[in-house]
Write a protein that holds these residues in place. Structure first.
Motif, mmCIF file in Angstrom:
data_model
loop_
_atom_site.group_PDB
_atom_site.id
_atom_site.type_symbol
_atom_site.label_atom_id
_atom_site.label_comp_id
_atom_site.label_asym_id
_atom_site.label_seq_id
_atom_site.Cartn_x
_atom_site.Cartn_y
_atom_site.Cartn_z
ATOM 1 N N UNK A 41 3.002 46.776 51.709
ATOM 2 C CA UNK A 41 3.592 47.124 50.410
ATOM 3 C C UNK A 41 5.095 46.782 50.382
ATOM 4 N N UNK B 11 -5.284 62.787 49.858
ATOM 5 C CA UNK B 11 -5.420 61.335 49.726
ATOM 6 C C UNK B 11 -4.308 60.743 48.861
ATOM 7 N N UNK B 12 -3.838 61.526 47.898
ATOM 8 C CA UNK B 12 -2.710 61.053 47.080
ATOM 9 C C UNK B 12 -1.457 60.942 47.930
ATOM 10 N N UNK C 288 -1.811 57.835 50.053
ATOM 11 C CA UNK C 288 -1.599 56.642 49.215
ATOM 12 C C UNK C 288 -0.114 56.446 48.949
ATOM 13 N N UNK D 22 1.401 55.043 51.961
ATOM 14 C CA UNK D 22 1.069 53.605 52.004
ATOM 15 C C UNK D 22 2.059 52.807 51.160
ATOM 16 N N UNK D 23 2.405 53.341 49.984
ATOM 17 C CA UNK D 23 3.325 52.610 49.093
ATOM 18 C C UNK D 23 4.706 52.481 49.725
ATOM 19 N N UNK E 167 2.625 60.567 42.792
ATOM 20 C CA UNK E 167 1.784 59.587 42.109
ATOM 21 C C UNK E 167 2.540 58.289 41.859
ATOM 22 N N UNK E 168 3.754 58.214 42.397
ATOM 23 C CA UNK E 168 4.579 57.001 42.231
ATOM 24 C C UNK E 168 3.830 55.737 42.626
ATOM 25 N N UNK E 169 2.979 55.895 43.640
ATOM 26 C CA UNK E 169 2.271 54.729 44.165
ATOM 27 C C UNK E 169 1.568 53.956 43.053
ATOM 28 N N UNK E 170 1.191 54.668 41.981
ATOM 29 C CA UNK E 170 0.454 54.022 40.900
ATOM 30 C C UNK E 170 1.340 53.305 39.907
ATOM 31 N N UNK F 217 4.532 51.879 40.697
ATOM 32 C CA UNK F 217 5.634 51.136 41.315
ATOM 33 C C UNK F 217 5.857 49.807 40.593
#
Lengths: 150, 410
Positions: free
Chosen positions: B21, B345-346, B349, B352-353, B405-408, B410
């Protein structure tokens, strides 16, 4: 729904449907009237049942219950709201557009309403399954009916 | 103290500056698998480019060289855990090793009056093979209670063990809570009642000196890929008289002397009896290189570095608001946590970001929620190449609360 939805609004929509899901409950009354599909996953703890009441080629009611993460809860909740009242053909079209969006293909945003908040899911590939688990369950029910009609 | 920065030069996954990422990769999922040093890759390449042939009965030099290599491998592995060469069985990994004990030994000898003892903290691979034995023989499966903290103790084993107990199957280090169990004491108690101790070493053998004679375990299972070796190669250690008593779960080429039309078979002696089919020879080359590499660094040094890293990680993580740590006092490089109000899991994730590899969920320990009350957790797990910067990256990411929820977006 405008495409220019800000990240903050998208986040808010996801959280609202996670914290206060409208359709996360078992069906009221006679359960046997409902089609149901159980979905679980080896990769995460998602373990849900999607219930759909169908009549005259139309989705009369849709709801779900079980254990699910933020993304799967809110995506399934939004899906239930979208599907109620739709004909099978309309429902299938929406599912198709949603899957196109998730997999970064061309899609018709007009029919997806709040579901477009999941437009960035492909950036976090590990979560595609979360964003589609409820939709796949519904699709299975629609497919089942499609074959029965034939 | 060994220097993880110098060690990283031995690993192409670091030397190649792998990104995730858009960030430099921070790999904190070592309980699930580990990176491979150049030495392991070179050893496997050697087999593929200079020594390719099968083992057993080839009347030519290349084949003889591989027979010798497998014999050497048995010796290297045996020396690593203080076992005899002939007590080492090559398998595909911990899961296959435990299945061999369950199906090849327990299913043969246990009856409906017998009992197998497990704990709620075990990995699926140390539960489901025993469930199968129960299904086949009618024997009972019972669980040794964990302490309030989540530990297995000899005292708690004493509370439930009886003469009906035939096998105690537990991990030396559990894969979610990461406590180091006192296997020596636990084996002693098991033996007092005439039970066998089958130890799951998947999370311990890569991280600490394990001596099967000192611990007096009857079986030990572990995987190559969790100790810098290749996937698909693992080890089953068994006391030789037990290996002799076991049935081969897999039969076929390489495990028999002869067979006749009257359905009679004469198997080779253990360990060959338990190694039907072509061995993962390439994996064996890699495993030998991995063990030699670890021994060169020194298992005590690895353990010391990981303890230091753990202390440092806990000192940072425990001050992060809303972070719940489930195993603050564990000894291993495994730290399991959740952020209040954020689904596991959030959180993973989101990490991961930021380029951070952690794992979320139940980590295959699907009974543990009966103990922790949590359906899912996030697990970070370190190894001897983990640096303070890795830990800082995790702590800094976790401090950034409220944006999970930033990962969604970005």
């Amino acid at each position: 729904m405008p495409i220019s939805l800000s990240p903050m609004m998208m986040r808010q929509i996801i959280m609202d449907h996670y914290e206060n899901p409208q359709y996360k409950h078992a069906p009221e009354g006679d359960l046997s009237r409902y089609e149901q599909v159980h979905m679980d996953s080896a990769n995460c703890i998602d373990d849900i049942i999607v219930y759909v009441l169908v009549k005259d080629n139309r989705v009369i009611d849709a709801c779900f219950d079980g254990v699910a993460c933020t993304i799967s809860t809110s995506s399934t909740d939004i899906m239930c709201g979208l599907m109620i009242g739709k004909t099978f053909d309309e429902a299938k079209y929406i599912v198709e557009q949603y899957n196109n969006m998730i997999h970064e293909k061309e899609y018709d945003a007009n029919v997806l309403d709040e579901a477009i908040v999941f437009m960035n899911t492909s950036k976090q590939a590990a979560r595609i399954h979360c964003a589609t688990i409820g939709w796949d369950a519904l699709d299975e029910i629609l497919e089942h009916h499609h074959h029965e009609e034939k | 103290m060994i220097d993880p920065y110098r060690i990283r030069k031995d690993f192409p996954m670091f030397e190649n500056h792998i990104k995730m990422q858009g960030h430099d990769l921070v790999f904190l999922d070592n309980a699930s698998t580990t990176f491979k040093p150049f030495a392991v890759i070179k050893a496997e390449e050697e087999y593929l480019t200079r020594f390719t042939s099968n083992t057993h009965r080839g009347d030519y030099d290349l084949c003889f060289a591989n027979d010798s290599k497998v014999a050497e491998a048995r010796h290297v592995v045996g020396h690593f855990i203080n076992a005899l060469d002939k007590e080492i069985v090559f398998t595909s990994g911990t899961t296959m090793s435990i299945n061999f004990i369950a199906l090849g030994y327990a299913a043969k000898y246990l009856t409906k009056d017998d009992e197998i003892l497990l704990t709620l903290a075990e990995h699926a691979s140390n539960i489901l093979p025993w469930y199968k034995v129960s299904e086949m023989t009618g024997c009972k499966i019972n669980f040794i209670p964990l302490t309030k903290e989540g530990r297995l103790t000899a005292e708690n084993l004493k509370k439930v063990i009886s003469n009906k107990t035939k096998i105690v199957a537990v991990a030396q280090v559990t894969n979610v809570l990461g406590f180091v169990n006192d296997i020596k004491e636990i084996a002693k108690v098991a033996h007092e009642y005439g039970a066998l101790l089958a130890c799951d070493g998947a999370q311990s053998v890569p991280h600490m000196k394990v001596d099967v004679k000192d611990l007096d375990v009857d079986f030990l299972s572990f995987s190559g890929h969790k100790l810098c070796g290749p996937t698909g190669i693992g080890v089953l250690y068994g006391k030789y008289e037990l290996l002799e008593k076991m049935d081969p779960v897999l039969s076929g080429g390489g495990n028999n002397v002869k067979f006749e039309t009257d359905v009679s078979v004469k198997y080779l002696p253990a360990p060959a009896k338990l190694e039907a089919g072509t061995l993962n020879i390439q994996g064996i080359y890699g495993l030998v290189a991995a063990i030699k590499y670890l021994e060169e660094i020194g298992m005590e040094n690895i353990e010391d570095l990981e303890k230091n890293n753990r202390k440092y990680a806990i000192s940072l993580l425990k001050h992060i608001p809303d972070l719940v740590i489930y195993n603050e006092d564990a000894e291993s490089g495994i730290i399991t946590f959740n952020m209040k109000g954020v689904f596991a899991q959030d959180l993973a994730t989101y990490l991961n970001s930021k380029g951070i590899a952690c794992r979320s969920g139940q980590h295959c320990a699907k009974l543990l929620h009966h103990f922790t009350g949590e359906l899912a957790t996030v697990r970070m797990s370190m190894y001897f190449y983990t640096t303070k910067e890795d830990i800082d990256a995790l702590a800094n990411a976790l401090k950034n609360g409220g944006n999970f929820l930033d990962a969604y977006f970005a």
